[in-house]
Design a protein around this motif. Sequence first.
Motif, PDB file in Angstrom:
ATOM      1  N   LEU A 155      -9.181  -2.368   2.486  1.00 44.57           N
ATOM      2  CA  LEU A 155      -8.704  -1.636   1.313  1.00 44.57           C
ATOM      3  C   LEU A 155      -7.403  -0.898   1.624  1.00 44.57           C
ATOM      4  O   LEU A 155      -6.487  -0.864   0.797  1.00 44.57           O
ATOM      5  CB  LEU A 155      -9.774  -0.649   0.843  1.00 44.57           C
ATOM      6  N   ALA A 156      -7.322  -0.315   2.814  1.00 49.05           N
ATOM      7  CA  ALA A 156      -6.110   0.412   3.194  1.00 49.05           C
ATOM      8  C   ALA A 156      -4.891  -0.512   3.217  1.00 49.05           C
ATOM      9  O   ALA A 156      -3.819  -0.172   2.694  1.00 49.05           O
ATOM     10  CB  ALA A 156      -6.297   1.080   4.554  1.00 49.05           C
ATOM     11  N   ALA A 159      -4.652  -3.556   1.755  1.00 50.33           N
ATOM     12  CA  ALA A 159      -4.421  -4.135   0.427  1.00 50.33           C
ATOM     13  C   ALA A 159      -3.644  -3.168  -0.456  1.00 50.33           C
ATOM     14  O   ALA A 159      -2.692  -3.556  -1.156  1.00 50.33           O
ATOM     15  CB  ALA A 159      -5.749  -4.501  -0.224  1.00 50.33           C
ATOM     16  N   GLY A 160      -4.032  -1.892  -0.441  1.00 51.68           N
ATOM     17  CA  GLY A 160      -3.320  -0.907  -1.238  1.00 51.68           C
ATOM     18  C   GLY A 160      -1.880  -0.729  -0.795  1.00 51.68           C
ATOM     19  O   GLY A 160      -0.973  -0.569  -1.621  1.00 51.68           O
ATOM     20  N   TRP A 161      -1.691  -0.763   0.508  1.00 46.36           N
ATOM     21  CA  TRP A 161      -0.350  -0.612   1.087  1.00 46.36           C
ATOM     22  C   TRP A 161       0.553  -1.777   0.679  1.00 46.36           C
ATOM     23  O   TRP A 161       1.707  -1.586   0.275  1.00 46.36           O
ATOM     24  CB  TRP A 161      -0.494  -0.539   2.603  1.00 46.36           C
ATOM     25  N   HIS A 198       0.172  -3.764  -1.925  1.00 46.65           N
ATOM     26  CA  HIS A 198       0.404  -3.706  -3.369  1.00 46.65           C
ATOM     27  C   HIS A 198       1.482  -2.677  -3.699  1.00 46.65           C
ATOM     28  O   HIS A 198       2.319  -2.895  -4.589  1.00 46.65           O
ATOM     29  CB  HIS A 198      -0.903  -3.349  -4.088  1.00 46.65           C
ATOM     30  N   GLU A 199       1.483  -1.599  -2.964  1.00 45.53           N
ATOM     31  CA  GLU A 199       2.432  -0.513  -3.201  1.00 45.53           C
ATOM     32  C   GLU A 199       3.864  -0.885  -2.818  1.00 45.53           C
ATOM     33  O   GLU A 199       4.823  -0.522  -3.505  1.00 45.53           O
ATOM     34  CB  GLU A 199       1.984   0.706  -2.392  1.00 45.53           C
ATOM     35  N   GLU A 253      -0.114 -12.855  -5.891  1.00 48.51           N
ATOM     36  CA  GLU A 253      -1.434 -12.697  -5.269  1.00 48.51           C
ATOM     37  C   GLU A 253      -1.599 -13.563  -4.035  1.00 48.51           C
ATOM     38  O   GLU A 253      -2.186 -13.134  -3.037  1.00 48.51           O
ATOM     39  CB  GLU A 253      -2.527 -13.023  -6.302  1.00 48.51           C
ATOM     40  N   ASP A 286      -9.061   8.833   2.737  1.00 47.26           N
ATOM     41  CA  ASP A 286      -7.628   9.137   2.747  1.00 47.26           C
ATOM     42  C   ASP A 286      -7.080   9.301   4.164  1.00 47.26           C
ATOM     43  O   ASP A 286      -5.988   8.807   4.482  1.00 47.26           O
ATOM     44  CB  ASP A 286      -7.340  10.401   1.942  1.00 47.26           C
ATOM     45  N   ARG A 290      -7.026   5.886   5.799  1.00 50.32           N
ATOM     46  CA  ARG A 290      -5.895   5.106   5.268  1.00 50.32           C
ATOM     47  C   ARG A 290      -4.579   5.547   5.906  1.00 50.32           C
ATOM     48  O   ARG A 290      -3.757   4.714   6.301  1.00 50.32           O
ATOM     49  CB  ARG A 290      -5.817   5.303   3.753  1.00 50.32           C
ATOM     50  N   ARG A 339      -1.997   3.323   8.266  1.00 49.50           N
ATOM     51  CA  ARG A 339      -0.563   3.163   7.982  1.00 49.50           C
ATOM     52  C   ARG A 339       0.290   3.511   9.200  1.00 49.50           C
ATOM     53  O   ARG A 339       1.356   2.926   9.393  1.00 49.50           O
ATOM     54  CB  ARG A 339      -0.167   4.018   6.780  1.00 49.50           C
TER      55      ARG A 339
END
Length: 223
Positions: A53-54, A56-58, A60-61, A67, A132, A135, A139
């Motif tokens: 999740l960490a 994937a979010g990074w 996407h950001e 995809e 958080d 994550r 990073r």
Amino acid sequence: MSALDPETKAWLADTGFTVRDEALWREALTHGSTGEARDYQRLEFLGDRVLGLAIAGWLHERSGDDEGRLAQRLNALVSKRACADVARAIALPDHLRLGKQARDDGAAQGDNVLGDVMEALLGAQHVEAGFDTARDLVRRLWASAMDGGAGRSKHPKSALQEWAAGNQRRPPDYELVDRSGPDHAAKFTVRVKVHKVGEAEATAGSKQEAETAAARKFMEIYG
């Protein structure tokens, strides 16, 4: 009595982990070969999801990729090899808790064990301080891999599949030809063939990695 060696506790803190429950971190660093009641596997299960999740979010950001390309990069960045590379970079092997036989077999340097324990540490971080902080730690520890080329080039198996189709050949055929070594340091040898073209073999610490390496080798020879 402290559950963690003082040097290990200091190393965890210096790396950025939040150490409150020492027993939790001992568990995250303990391999099943020690014979202890609790090892890293449950925390690895959790940490795998935290890392996914960490990352994937990074992605996407910071990326406008579609995809398919996002998934390609994600798979590379959360792979056992990527996790093991991070583990080595932070000197995790020095703090692994292994049984004598596993240590003698080289488990402290194997991608599978190092990758699993790296994920377990992220799981422990999530338990101790929430997603958080886990994550943010991902990073920092994965910054080099994210900024580098991990997952940017086409995956070798996809490249071989497209090459075969483009050259009007049958799809590649992967065969596991050997599995050796103990579970914690297993080696898999895979052969890939393309009909009427040739074949290539490769060995790695997992069947998936061996297939990838075999595809890469095939393309180097015949592509």
